[in-house]
Design a protein around this motif. Sequence first.
Motif, short mmCIF file in Angstrom:
data_model
loop_
_atom_site.label_atom_id
_atom_site.label_comp_id
_atom_site.label_asym_id
_atom_site.label_seq_id
_atom_site.Cartn_x
_atom_site.Cartn_y
_atom_site.Cartn_z
N PRO A 2 -26.47 17.66 -5.12
CA PRO A 2 -25.36 18.47 -5.58
C PRO A 2 -25.82 19.55 -6.54
O PRO A 2 -26.75 19.38 -7.31
CB PRO A 2 -24.44 17.45 -6.29
N LEU A 5 -22.79 22.81 -11.54
CA LEU A 5 -21.58 23.63 -11.58
C LEU A 5 -21.27 24.09 -13.00
O LEU A 5 -21.54 23.37 -13.96
CB LEU A 5 -20.38 22.83 -11.03
N SER A 39 -28.39 13.57 -15.22
CA SER A 39 -28.08 13.17 -13.85
C SER A 39 -29.34 12.66 -13.15
O SER A 39 -30.42 13.22 -13.30
CB SER A 39 -27.51 14.37 -13.09
N VAL A 47 -24.06 14.36 -16.53
CA VAL A 47 -22.81 13.72 -16.10
C VAL A 47 -22.26 12.96 -17.30
O VAL A 47 -23.00 12.59 -18.22
CB VAL A 47 -23.02 12.76 -14.91
N SER A 59 -16.88 12.50 -14.91
CA SER A 59 -16.85 13.97 -14.84
C SER A 59 -16.78 14.49 -13.42
O SER A 59 -16.56 15.68 -13.20
CB SER A 59 -18.07 14.56 -15.55
N LEU A 60 -17.04 13.61 -12.41
CA LEU A 60 -16.89 13.92 -10.98
C LEU A 60 -17.91 14.91 -10.44
O LEU A 60 -17.89 15.22 -9.26
CB LEU A 60 -15.47 14.45 -10.67
N ASP A 61 -18.77 15.47 -11.31
CA ASP A 61 -19.77 16.41 -10.83
C ASP A 61 -20.90 16.55 -11.84
O ASP A 61 -20.88 15.90 -12.89
CB ASP A 61 -19.13 17.77 -10.55
N ILE A 62 -21.85 17.43 -11.57
CA ILE A 62 -23.00 17.66 -12.44
C ILE A 62 -22.83 19.00 -13.14
O ILE A 62 -22.44 19.99 -12.51
CB ILE A 62 -24.31 17.64 -11.63
N PHE A 63 -23.16 19.06 -14.44
CA PHE A 63 -22.92 20.26 -15.22
C PHE A 63 -24.17 20.66 -16.01
O PHE A 63 -25.08 19.86 -16.21
CB PHE A 63 -21.74 20.04 -16.18
N ASN A 76 -10.46 15.06 -16.21
CA ASN A 76 -10.11 14.03 -15.24
C ASN A 76 -9.19 12.98 -15.86
O ASN A 76 -8.21 12.56 -15.25
CB ASN A 76 -11.39 13.38 -14.72
#
Length: 326
Positions: A2, A5, A39, A47, A59-63, A76
């Motif tokens: 992924p 973002l 992550s 994360v 967090s549903l994603d990687i930042f 969330n």
Amino acid sequence: MPAVLPASGVKSFKGMLHNYMFRATCRHSPPVHYETTMSADQPTGFVSCVKVDNQTFGSLDIFNSKKEAEQAAAKNACNQLNITGVKNFKGMLHDYMFRATCRHSPPVHYETTMSADQPTGFVSCVKVDNQTFGSLDIFNSKKEAEQAAAKNACNQLNITGEKKKEKRKKEKKKAKSKKRSGSEACFSQIDFGSDADEGRGFNDPYLRNLFTDILGGPKYLQFGTWAPYYYQIDVECLLNASKTAQEWTEEPAIASHYQRVAIQVLYPSQLCYNSYRPTGKEQTKQRHLEIMGYKVVHVPFDEINMKNKATTLSEKMDYLHKKIFD
């Protein structure tokens, strides 16, 4: 793998979640805990998950940063818990009923009790005149239960609080326009002057003859000259040490031995309202000319106007003589 973002949204979801849980539990140390790690899929990304009481939200994603990951986790949690930003429904209901009844003690009464189904929870109902609205759920604190009852009442009575905001905006706009119109009315009585009156003094045949007679002839003065920095002078003449007019010359070597006199005829637009005081523009011009070595003589047009029958021609000549030579 992924992609990393950027943070989404502008709201501070961490702040919203913090405030919500603080009010819900009435604790100074809110039960919100974040766990943020690197992550496993993306070594440079983060994360996070937030624990709210006994619930966990990821967090549903990687930042790119810990802060972004925690904001995403808080977002969330807010979405799952239906936290959209808290309105003060009790205040909205209080204001609405106060305006509706014009009473200092508004007819809004809350009855808040422990829940029979959950001993640690609270339910509430609010009585608005002859109507009763319940909290519709069980809450952790009395305050939250009363806010829920007030929210139900506001929804049923169609109280949004927007009318009050609009009224405040209209009042502010009205006050600003009133202040602006008052200022414009005040300033409309004052003619601040324009460049239209500049130079009229040396174009008026009556004034040209008057100044020529005072100084002794056309060879002793010059009309419509230009000083350095583009300052226009109505009448310019040279005076010696004994204050006698000298023959006009533009030669700097000769003129430097004499006092240069700049005579400015001031029309009503170049004077402050209801006075003979020069406007700020004319005073600035005077200061600059004096710095350059000029003696500046201001002559209000009304004092020497041909239509002014209050004074005779000889009195006007004496007035000008004193202004220039004294």
